[in-house]
Design an enzyme around this catalytic site. Structure first.
Site: not given
Ligand code: ADP
Length: 180
Positions: A19, A40, A42
């Site tokens: 993203i 993640g 964030d």
């Molecule tokens: P949450 O705490 O809301 O579960 P996470 O960041 O752990 O948030 O995960 C939310 C989703 O984002 C997961 O499916 C993860 O695989 C995905 N994710 C992690 N990094 C990226 C990225 N750079 N771009 C898109 N999605 C991502």
């Protein structure tokens, strides 16, 4: 003369990708309530955006949400060094903490689009909010997210919603839900 009514449907699509590289008006961050960054998606967004994003988040905390951003809410900031113009931070429900109400998850997508409309962002990229560390099943997130964006009013406020999925499995789950 009769009124001319133009109906433009919101386009909803899913892509496999990262993203942080999306060149849309806004990208949505699956933030935590503290808005101070985390792991993640964030962590990836803050790393790519640079320190300006954290500075803006601190300011949002100080002025608008001293107690933290509640689950289901969304707030827009600038995007630092990202190609997007805004980051919209939303806090998903945490399955592991017993936050299992689909309405709270749907609210993340609806309130993020409301923030997009408020700032004038017409194209918005979403991650699979709550499908990572917060433990919701990907297929559930896909179903709830797609229903929420398709039901968003006013439907002409945003032209494009793109779900950006970080794994083949999540991409498949969103692709199935989009066809349903
Ligand atoms: P949450 O705490 O809301 O579960 P996470 O960041 O752990 O948030 O995960 C939310 C989703 O984002 C997961 O499916 C993860 O695989 C995905 N994710 C992690 N990094 C990226 C990225 N750079 N771009 C898109 N999605 C991502």
């Amino acid at each position: 003369m009769d009124n001319l009514v133009i109906v433009v449907d919101m386009r909803v699509e899913a892509v496999r990708g990262d993203i942080t590289t999306q060149r849309l008006d806004a990208i949505v961050n699956a933030a935590n309530s503290g808005l101070m960054g985390g792991g993640g998606v964030d962590g990836a967004i803050h790393a790519a955006a640079g320190p300006a994003l954290l500075a803006e988040c601190r300011e949002v905390r100080r002025t608008a949400y001293p107690g933290g951003l509640p689950v289901g809410y969304a707030v827009a900031t600038g995007a630092g060094n990202l190609p997007a113009r805004w980051v919209i931070h939303t806090v998903g429900p945490n399955w592991h903490r017993g936050e299992r109400d689909e309405a709270d998850l749907a609210a993340c997508f609806a309130s993020s689009l409301a923030e997009a409309a408020r700032v004038g962002a017409r194209s918005v990229a979403f991650p699979a909010v709550s499908a990572g560390v917060y433990g919701w099943a990907g297929a559930t997130v896909a179903r709830v997210a797609i229903a929420a964006v398709r039901g968003f009013e006013p439907s002409d406020a945003v032209d494009l919603v793109r779900f950006v999925l970080f794994s083949d499995r999540l991409y498949d789950e969103f692709a199935v839900a989009l066809r349903a």
